[in-house]
Design a protein around this motif. Structure first.
Motif, mmCIF file in Angstrom:
data_model
loop_
_atom_site.group_PDB
_atom_site.id
_atom_site.type_symbol
_atom_site.label_atom_id
_atom_site.label_comp_id
_atom_site.label_asym_id
_atom_site.label_seq_id
_atom_site.Cartn_x
_atom_site.Cartn_y
_atom_site.Cartn_z
ATOM 1 N N ILE A 11 0.858 -1.184 0.000
ATOM 2 C CA ILE A 11 0.000 0.000 0.000
ATOM 3 C C ILE A 11 0.896 1.237 0.000
ATOM 4 N N ALA A 12 0.482 2.274 -0.732
ATOM 5 C CA ALA A 12 1.242 3.528 -0.812
ATOM 6 C C ALA A 12 0.386 4.666 -0.263
ATOM 7 N N ARG A 13 0.984 5.469 0.628
ATOM 8 C CA ARG A 13 0.278 6.593 1.239
ATOM 9 C C ARG A 13 1.008 7.892 0.912
ATOM 10 N N HIS A 14 0.247 8.912 0.539
ATOM 11 C CA HIS A 14 0.830 10.205 0.180
ATOM 12 C C HIS A 14 1.166 11.000 1.441
ATOM 13 N N THR A 15 2.191 11.844 1.334
ATOM 14 C CA THR A 15 2.562 12.703 2.464
ATOM 15 C C THR A 15 1.444 13.678 2.817
ATOM 16 N N ASP A 16 0.634 14.020 1.841
ATOM 17 C CA ASP A 16 -0.563 14.830 2.080
ATOM 18 C C ASP A 16 -1.693 13.869 2.447
ATOM 19 N N ASN A 17 -2.063 13.824 3.722
ATOM 20 C CA ASN A 17 -3.026 12.814 4.151
ATOM 21 C C ASN A 17 -4.443 13.058 3.651
ATOM 22 N N THR A 18 -4.646 14.159 2.922
ATOM 23 C CA THR A 18 -5.958 14.340 2.299
ATOM 24 C C THR A 18 -6.046 13.598 0.971
ATOM 25 N N ILE A 19 -4.908 13.102 0.512
ATOM 26 C CA ILE A 19 -4.889 12.278 -0.706
ATOM 27 C C ILE A 19 -4.993 10.817 -0.300
ATOM 28 N N ALA A 20 -5.962 10.121 -0.838
ATOM 29 C CA ALA A 20 -6.224 8.745 -0.424
ATOM 30 C C ALA A 20 -5.069 7.818 -0.788
ATOM 31 N N PRO A 21 -4.762 6.843 0.057
ATOM 32 C CA PRO A 21 -3.750 5.851 -0.288
ATOM 33 C C PRO A 21 -4.273 4.919 -1.381
ATOM 34 N N TYR A 22 -3.370 4.176 -1.990
ATOM 35 C CA TYR A 22 -3.800 3.195 -2.984
ATOM 36 C C TYR A 22 -3.071 1.878 -2.759
ATOM 37 N N ILE A 23 -3.773 0.803 -3.068
ATOM 38 C CA ILE A 23 -3.215 -0.543 -2.979
ATOM 39 C C ILE A 23 -2.417 -0.817 -4.247
ATOM 40 N N LEU A 24 -1.214 -1.350 -4.097
ATOM 41 C CA LEU A 24 -0.348 -1.560 -5.249
ATOM 42 C C LEU A 24 -0.844 -2.688 -6.149
ATOM 43 N N TRP A 25 -1.319 -3.766 -5.547
ATOM 44 C CA TRP A 25 -1.736 -4.910 -6.352
ATOM 45 C C TRP A 25 -3.172 -5.302 -6.024
ATOM 46 N N SER A 26 -3.354 -6.190 -5.065
ATOM 47 C CA SER A 26 -4.690 -6.679 -4.739
ATOM 48 C C SER A 26 -5.097 -6.210 -3.354
ATOM 49 N N GLU A 27 -6.377 -5.897 -3.193
ATOM 50 C CA GLU A 27 -6.889 -5.393 -1.916
ATOM 51 C C GLU A 27 -6.721 -6.407 -0.796
ATOM 52 N N ASN A 28 -6.980 -7.683 -1.069
ATOM 53 C CA ASN A 28 -7.000 -8.672 0.008
ATOM 54 C C ASN A 28 -6.398 -10.005 -0.436
ATOM 55 N N ALA A 29 -5.298 -9.944 -1.177
ATOM 56 C CA ALA A 29 -4.615 -11.161 -1.617
ATOM 57 C C ALA A 29 -3.153 -10.845 -1.889
ATOM 58 N N LEU A 30 -2.319 -11.871 -1.816
ATOM 59 C CA LEU A 30 -0.911 -11.718 -2.161
ATOM 60 C C LEU A 30 -0.728 -11.832 -3.664
ATOM 61 N N THR A 31 0.198 -11.063 -4.209
ATOM 62 C CA THR A 31 0.540 -11.134 -5.629
ATOM 63 C C THR A 31 1.841 -11.909 -5.791
ATOM 64 N N LYS A 32 1.863 -12.814 -6.724
ATOM 65 C CA LYS A 32 3.026 -13.682 -6.905
ATOM 66 C C LYS A 32 4.206 -12.923 -7.501
ATOM 67 N N VAL A 33 5.387 -13.169 -6.933
ATOM 68 C CA VAL A 33 6.641 -12.630 -7.445
ATOM 69 C C VAL A 33 7.525 -13.825 -7.762
ATOM 70 N N GLU A 34 8.015 -13.913 -8.989
ATOM 71 C CA GLU A 34 8.734 -15.107 -9.400
ATOM 72 C C GLU A 34 10.013 -14.775 -10.155
ATOM 73 N N SER A 35 10.906 -15.749 -10.218
ATOM 74 C CA SER A 35 12.179 -15.594 -10.903
ATOM 75 C C SER A 35 11.966 -15.489 -12.407
ATOM 76 N N THR A 36 12.784 -14.643 -13.053
ATOM 77 C CA THR A 36 12.656 -14.492 -14.496
ATOM 78 C C THR A 36 13.153 -15.721 -15.242
ATOM 79 N N GLU A 37 14.105 -16.444 -14.656
ATOM 80 C CA GLU A 37 14.607 -17.689 -15.240
ATOM 81 C C GLU A 37 15.286 -18.492 -14.147
#
Length: 354
Positions: free
Chosen positions: A69-95
Motif C-alpha cells: 500500500i502507498a500513502r501520500h505525504t498529504d493525508n488528504t490524498i487517499a492511499p492506494y493498494i499496489l496490487w490486490s486489496e486482500n490477496a498476495l501477488t506472486k513474485v517469481e524468478s525471471t529464469e
C-alpha cells in the motif's frame, strides 16, 4: 550459509484508483515517473557465523507473495493498494537460477508516497484464511498486517513428508522523497521453530538409529505479521483451542550423517509450529552392536525447564543431543535463535541415565 542480496523487479498498474470523495483525486504522472519498484530479498541472518555474507532467499524459495500500500505525504490524498486489496501477488524468478524476480502485475515508485509491504514465502505456502488489516489514520498505533491460519498436518503425512518446509515472512516501509532507483530491502524471517535431534553412540563398536517418534505435536496455528519498530518483523501466533496433535514418525532414512568438531552425529530435522512443548514425548529405536532396542522413551525434561522455556517460538532453532552408550543415555539441550549454531554453555544440559 552466506547472506546474499536478491533483486526482485516489480511494477505497478498505471491506473491508480483513489477512493472517497472527501479525498483529493490524484493520479501520478506515470510517464515522468516510470521507475520500476524492486526488492532485495534475503533471510534475516546467516545460520553459521555472525560475519557470514547475506543469505539469498533463493536458498529457500523460488518465489514469494507480496502485498503493498502507498500513502501520500498529504493525508488528504487517499492511499492506494499496489496490487490486490486482500490477496498476495506472486513474485517469481525471471529464469532458473536468476536473482531477478518480477510480479505477475506491474508497479512503480512514485515520489511523495510512503510504501508499506508485507510478504510471505513461498507464494504457494498452504496458508489459509489470508486477510489484511490496514493502518487507520485515526489510530496511530495500528499497523498494516497480514493474518492467516496454518495447518502443518499435510506436511507430516503422505509418502514423502516435507519435514523441513520453511514458511517465511517479511515486512518493510520506505518513503519516496525523490526519484528512486535503488531496490527496497526486504528481509524474510522464519515463521516456524527448527528442531534438530542429534544422536551419537559412545563406546560401542557399531550403533545406529532405526526410527524415532515425536509425540503430541500441535499442527495448527494462527499468525499475524506486520512491520515492527526498527524494520524487523512483528509476529504474533497462537494455537487455537482444541488444536489437533500428531505423532511425527522418522524412519532410518530421515537421519543424516553429520560431523561436528570431529564428532559424528545422526541428525533428524523437523520444522514445527510455535507451541508449548510441555506434552512432547520422544521415542527412539536403535541398534547397539547388533542388538535392537525399540520404543525407548527419551527423557526430554531438560528441554521443558528453565532456563529453557516450554514455549518454542518462531525463528528459533533448538538442538536436542542424545548420547547413547552401554552405560545409559544422556540428553543435551541447545537453544539458539535461527541464526547461529555456535555453542552456548548457558543452554547445555546433560542427564546421564545409569
Amino acid at each position: 550459509m552466506n547472506k546474499v542480496t536478491r533483486i526482485v523487479i516489480i511494477s505497478l498498474c498505471a491506473a491508480l484508483a483513489l477512493s472517497s470523495c472527501s479525498k483529493k483525486h490524484h493520479t501520478p504522472d506515470q510517464d515522468s515517473q516510470k521507475t520500476p519498484l524492486s526488492f532485495t530479498a534475503s533471510s534475516n541472518g546467516a545460520t553459521v557465523k555472525a560475519d557470514s555474507d547475506q543469505d539469498w532467499l533463493s536458498n529457500y524459495h523460488e518465489d514469494f507473495g507480496v502485498w503493498g500500500i502507498a500513502r501520500h505525504t498529504d493525508n488528504t490524498i487517499a492511499p492506494y493498494i499496489l496490487w490486490s486489496e486482500n490477496a498476495l501477488t506472486k513474485v517469481e524468478s525471471t529464469e532458473e537460477g536468476s536473482h531477478s524476480f518480477v510480479p505477475t502485475e506491474p508497479a512503480f515508485w512514485v515520489v511523495g508516497y510512503t510504501y508499506n509491504f508485507i510478504a510471505l514465502a513461498p507464494y504457494d505456502s498452504g496458508a489459509s484464511g489470508i486477510s489484511f488489516s490496514r493502518r487507520s489514520a485515526s489510530n496511530p498505533g495500528s499497523k498494516d498486517a497480514l493474518s492467516f491460519t496454518y495447518d502443518m498436518a499435510p506436511k507430516y503425512s503422505g509418502q514423502t513428508p516435507d519435514y523441513d518446509f520453511d514458511l517465511m515472512g517479511a515486512a518493510a516501509e520506505t518513503p519516496v522523497t525523490a526519484s528512486r532507483t535503488e531496490a527496497q530491502a526486504l528481509t524474510f524471517w522464519h515463521l516456524f521453530t527448527k528442531l534438530c535431534v542429534k544422536v551419537r553412540f559412545n563406546n560401542v563398536t557399531t550403533g545406529n538409529v532405526t526410527g524415532m517418534r515425536l509425540v503430541n505435536v500441535k499442527t495448527q496455528a494462527t499468525y499475524t505479521v506486520s512491520l515492527n519498530t526498527g524494520a524487523t518483523l512483528d509476529v504474533t501466533h497462537s494455537n487455537p483451542a482444541q488444536t489437533p496433535t500428531t505423532t511425527i514418525t522418522f524412519d532410518e532414512g530421515d537421519f543424516e550423517d553429520v560431523t561436528e568438531n570431529s564428532t559424528a552425529w545422526e541428525v533428524a530435522t523437523v520444522h514445527i509450529l510455535p507451541q508449548d512443548i510441555s506434552d512432547f514425548e520422544l521415542y527412539m529405536d536403535f541398534t547397539i552392536d547388533g542388538v535392537q532396542t525399540d520404543n525407548f522413551k527419551i527423557n526430554i525434561n531438560a528441554a521443558k525447564t528453565a532456563p529453557n522455556s516450554p514455549q518454542y517460538g518462531d525463528n528459533e532453532l533448538y538442538n536436542w543431543r542424545v548420547v547413547i552408550s552401554p552405560k545409559g543415555i544422556a540428553f543435551d539441550v541447545e537453544v539458539n535463535d535461527w541464526i547461529y549454531f555456535a555453542d552456548d554453555p548457558d543452554h547445555n544440559f546433560e542427564f546421564p541415565i545409569e
